[in-house]
Design an enzyme around this catalytic site. Sequence first.
Site, PDB file in Angstrom:
ATOM      1  N   ASP A  93       0.851  -1.188   0.000  1.00 25.97           N
ATOM      2  CA  ASP A  93       0.000   0.000   0.000  1.00 25.97           C
ATOM      3  C   ASP A  93       0.898   1.253   0.000  1.00 25.97           C
ATOM      4  O   ASP A  93       1.803   1.358   0.829  1.00 25.97           O
ATOM      5  CB  ASP A  93      -0.854  -0.053   1.289  1.00 25.97           C
ATOM      6  CG  ASP A  93      -1.971   0.963   1.313  1.00 25.97           C
ATOM      7  OD1 ASP A  93      -2.388   1.415   0.237  1.00 25.97           O
ATOM      8  OD2 ASP A  93      -2.441   1.285   2.434  1.00 25.97           O
ATOM      9  N   GLY A 226      -8.873   5.738   1.292  1.00 23.92           N
ATOM     10  CA  GLY A 226      -9.510   6.595   2.294  1.00 23.92           C
ATOM     11  C   GLY A 226     -10.991   6.332   2.422  1.00 23.92           C
ATOM     12  O   GLY A 226     -11.788   7.253   2.551  1.00 23.92           O
ATOM     13  N   ASP A 270      -8.741   0.961   6.394  1.00 19.86           N
ATOM     14  CA  ASP A 270      -7.767   0.749   7.459  1.00 19.86           C
ATOM     15  C   ASP A 270      -8.268   1.361   8.774  1.00 19.86           C
ATOM     16  O   ASP A 270      -8.386   0.685   9.793  1.00 19.86           O
ATOM     17  CB  ASP A 270      -6.419   1.370   7.058  1.00 19.86           C
ATOM     18  CG  ASP A 270      -5.314   1.057   8.051  1.00 19.86           C
ATOM     19  OD1 ASP A 270      -5.563   0.331   9.025  1.00 19.86           O
ATOM     20  OD2 ASP A 270      -4.181   1.540   7.868  1.00 19.86           O
TER      21      ASP A 270
END
Length: 323
Positions: A93, A226, A270
């Site tokens: 990532d 996001g 996340d």
Amino acid sequence: MVSYKELGLVNSREMFQKAMAGKYAIPAFNFNNMEQLQAIIMACVETKSPVILQVSSGARKYANQNLLKNMAKGATEYAHELGCDIPIVLHLDHGDSFELCKSCIETGFSSVMIDGSHLPYEENIALTRKVVEYAHPFDVTVEGELGVLAGIEDEVSAEHHTYTRPEEVEDFVKRTNVDSLAISIGTSHGAFKFKVKPGESIPPLRFDILEEVEKRIPGFPIVLHGASSVPQDIVAEINKYGGDIQNSAGVPEEQLRRAASSAVCKINIDSDGRLAMTAAIRKVLTEKPGEFDPRKYLGPAREKLKELYIHKINNVLGSANRV
Ligand code: G3H
Ligand code: 13P
Ligand code: ZN
């Protein structure tokens, strides 16, 4: 050199083709420890969902590359033991250099992101193309990024979005030969995505930009970073048990569902996992101040994470029963 194929992993190519055709998105969950990985695999096996295991460069430093490689191998064996050989990608990532991407490919990653989004356009193209040229002979897939998300990505932080310019995507994809493209349409990293005053609602994602991108590169896999929703019940639980998280806000789930049914094939989550884990740990340690066996608080944290991932798969991504 360790090939990801020896570890039982797959790259993202077929996953994205199926996600595009089926109008759903693959969950890309970050991990850096065993309980997170267990929760991801349990949730994905239970729902029969393919999955992308994401490791940031910070997470790689934290957990150690050799341990991560063997954890990913263990994850494929664990899924098998639990009764379903779900397809699993191990993905870097926000890779920030050619060297990091190369090193990850050499240690068993099946997919890498090269994030040149902070660079001038031509430099982003040159760096992304260099990574693709290295990765493709090993059948490793590459994600690039155009446009900058607000928020913090490792050490890089941007205060404002630079939305993706749809007029650049066709040229970028053609000249870099990337396999997927992350775009900026109003999401941002972390648990404080929007500053909304009382009574105001969260600004909608720029679906107009997404639609324009889809028109220019039809059928090309798009990635949304996001994409945590920052569940307010979880934030309230953290605060109830001694935490202090104020003015948090995330992307409403119905907007993510809409994105998942478009060309968006990968959705990165996340922060929601971090919040869920923290809430569970705080609860145990507050209610049982004498507890000092990590299994007694990491176990409930793992359960809460699993519950969160199952919810995302069923209600946001639509990736259940797709293996
Ligand atoms: O995009 C950012 C991810 O949430 C990774 O965060 O760099 O703190 O591991 P991290
Ligand atoms: P969140 O901070 O919204 O979970 O985003 C994670 C992400 O984009 C990882 O690359
Ligand atoms: Zn990201």
